[in-house]
Write a protein that holds these residues in place. Structure first.
Motif, PDB file in Angstrom:
ATOM      1  N   PHE A   1       0.749  -1.360   0.207  1.00 19.01           N
ATOM      2  CA  PHE A   1       0.328  -0.086  -0.069  1.00 19.01           C
ATOM      3  C   PHE A   1       0.781   1.606  -0.319  1.00 19.01           C
ATOM      4  O   PHE A   1       2.362   1.070  -0.730  1.00 19.01           O
ATOM      5  N   SER A   2       0.173   2.555   1.082  1.00 18.17           N
ATOM      6  CA  SER A   2       0.956   3.869   0.399  1.00 18.17           C
ATOM      7  C   SER A   2       2.342   3.582   1.001  1.00 18.17           C
ATOM      8  O   SER A   2       2.862   4.410  -0.410  1.00 18.17           O
ATOM      9  N   PHE A   3       2.564   3.053   1.742  1.00 17.45           N
ATOM     10  CA  PHE A   3       4.179   3.398   2.196  1.00 17.45           C
ATOM     11  C   PHE A   3       5.014   1.966   1.798  1.00 17.45           C
ATOM     12  O   PHE A   3       5.894   1.787   3.016  1.00 17.45           O
ATOM     13  N   GLY A   4       4.580   1.723   1.195  1.00 17.44           N
ATOM     14  CA  GLY A   4       4.649   0.389   1.464  1.00 17.44           C
ATOM     15  C   GLY A   4       5.833   0.410  -0.568  1.00 17.44           C
ATOM     16  O   GLY A   4       6.254   1.298  -0.417  1.00 17.44           O
ATOM     17  N   ASP A   5       6.118  -1.353  -0.571  1.00 20.17           N
ATOM     18  CA  ASP A   5       7.021  -0.939  -1.972  1.00 20.17           C
ATOM     19  C   ASP A   5       6.736  -0.516  -2.743  1.00 20.17           C
ATOM     20  O   ASP A   5       5.232  -0.968  -2.848  1.00 20.17           O
ATOM     21  N   ALA A   6       7.165  -0.462  -4.231  1.00 18.27           N
ATOM     22  CA  ALA A   6       7.214  -0.902  -5.459  1.00 18.27           C
ATOM     23  C   ALA A   6       6.926  -2.060  -6.692  1.00 18.27           C
ATOM     24  O   ALA A   6       7.686  -3.115  -6.394  1.00 18.27           O
ATOM     25  N   MET A   7       6.730  -1.964  -7.843  1.00 13.26           N
ATOM     26  CA  MET A   7       6.845  -2.615  -8.867  1.00 13.26           C
ATOM     27  C   MET A   7       6.757  -2.381  -9.941  1.00 13.26           C
ATOM     28  O   MET A   7       6.228  -0.989  -9.681  1.00 13.26           O
ATOM     29  N   MET A   8       7.306  -2.928 -10.948  1.00  7.32           N
ATOM     30  CA  MET A   8       7.778  -2.511 -12.274  1.00  7.32           C
ATOM     31  C   MET A   8       7.186  -3.407 -13.103  1.00  7.32           C
ATOM     32  O   MET A   8       7.934  -4.382 -13.201  1.00  7.32           O
ATOM     33  N   VAL A   9       6.002  -3.080 -14.089  1.00  7.07           N
ATOM     34  CA  VAL A   9       6.181  -3.431 -14.823  1.00  7.07           C
ATOM     35  C   VAL A   9       6.323  -3.455 -16.705  1.00  7.07           C
ATOM     36  O   VAL A   9       5.843  -2.006 -17.364  1.00  7.07           O
ATOM     37  N   LEU A  10       6.936  -4.061 -17.363  1.00 11.47           N
ATOM     38  CA  LEU A  10       7.982  -3.772 -18.666  1.00 11.47           C
ATOM     39  C   LEU A  10       7.229  -4.489 -19.796  1.00 11.47           C
ATOM     40  O   LEU A  10       7.164  -5.570 -19.381  1.00 11.47           O
TER      41      LEU A  10
END
Length: 344
Positions: free
Chosen positions: A335-344
């Motif tokens: 969620f908001s303060f969490g980690d990220a994902m990148m979709v290529l």
């Protein structure tokens, strides 16, 4: 071929509560990054600052430069009762659409005092229960808001925020959001400069994030869901840069679902993005065909939310659930303060 009628339960995943991030990590770019390559089907686990490894010269990185208002305030009635209000949308100079709690205290015609400098009167009630209020104040409204307002953190964040600027992106410019475009919270000024130095063009668009972003999908069939409206702007310069990149076969990478909503709303079926502004009600879900966006940097979103449906339109429904289950297993923060994902 008949289009699949997805149910909201088709976008459910099980999330242990302890994985909901309550505080941001420091520094911003030290959060984790799950990278999924649609072409190779490979998944990698990195640190956010490694995002540079997946960007290449000529890419256009699109960010949303909206700024979160300190929109949460408490007011008193004439007889001493307390109500909480949350600014949602500015309708004109002194008139706003707001959320009031408890709503039963905020009848039409009632007046409330927030501080010696700020008060408001309820003028009407919308069909969905929000209040239209008119503010009375002495001085500059935005300055008073900075004094009396607090950041409208999402309801799943229980910890108090030590520094309210931590709920702003480093490139935030234009006041107007009730929530942060959270994918952008991972960027630092140094990382932005490193990305520019690598030959990536950074383009700013604007979408003011409304509380509708947290509104649950209540209908069983997702196409029955009425999408919330959000104000967006695309400048002539941004449109020109993006159109030139697309015509030259270069990638457009959106930072956050809000940038996706802006780009896809402003792009015609011919693939040309048009400068302008307006309110978008776009609802993106599989099997949506993207007109502008080639890749996405985003956070991990709530189960059955319109945001996880948007990301699923890029990856496919089965794959997004697989990736989220991987993130749960690998103990990513959500969620908001969490980690990220990148979709290529």
């Amino acid at each position: 071929m008949e289009e699949v009628r997805y149910k909201k339960s088709d976008f459910y995943y099980d999330l242990p509560p302890e994985l909901i991030a309550q505080t941001p990590v420091e520094p911003r770019d030290s959060s984790r990054l799950l990278v999924y390559n649609r072409r190779t089907q490979e998944t990698e686990h990195r640190i956010f600052r490694d995002v540079c490894n997946y960007l290449r010269t000529g890419d256009v990185l699109v960010v949303n430069n909206t700024k979160v208002l300190p929109a949460r305030m408490f007011a008193r009635t004439a007889n001493g009762g307390v109500v909480e209000i949350l600014l949602l949308k500015r309708l004109d100079k002194d008139k706003w659409e707001v959320l009031c709690k408890p709503g039963k205290k905020c009848a039409v015609g009632k007046s409330f005092k927030i501080s010696d400098k700020l008060s408001f009167t309820v003028e009407s009630i919308t069909d969905s229960g929000e209040r239209i209020v008119r503010f009375d104040y002495c001085g500059v409204f935005e300055n008073i808001l900075e004094e009396v307002g607090s950041m409208p953190l999402p309801p799943y964040i229980k910890e108090k925020l030590a520094d309210k600027n931590r709920y702003q992106t480093v490139y935030a410019k234009t006041d107007g959001s009730a929530a942060a475009p959270t994918a952008g919270l991972h960027f630092t000024p140094e990382l932005m400069q490193k990305i520019r130095s690598a030959g990536v063009e950074i383009v700013e668009v604007l979408l003011h994030v409304g509380l509708g972003t947290f509104r649950p999908v209540k209908e069983d069939i997702i196409t029955d869901h009425k999408m919330h409206g959000e104000y967006y702007e695309v400048s002539a310069r941004a449109a020109e840069t993006i159109n030139r990149a697309k015509s030259e076969g270069r990638r457009v990478i959106a930072v956050g679902t809000t940038s996706v909503r802006t780009l896809e709303s402003a792009t015609g079926d011919d693939g040309i993005i048009k400068a302008g502004s307006g309110e978008t009600h776009i609802f993106i879900y599989p099997p949506y065909k993207f007109k502008c966006v080639d890749a996405l940097i985003t956070n991990f979103h709530l189960p059955e939310s319109t945001l996880v449906m948007l990301v699923a339109a890029l990856t496919g429904r089965e794959k997004i659930l697989e990736l989220y289950n991987t993130a749960v297993r690998e103990r990513y923060r959500f969620f908001s303060f969490g980690d990220a994902m990148m979709v290529l």
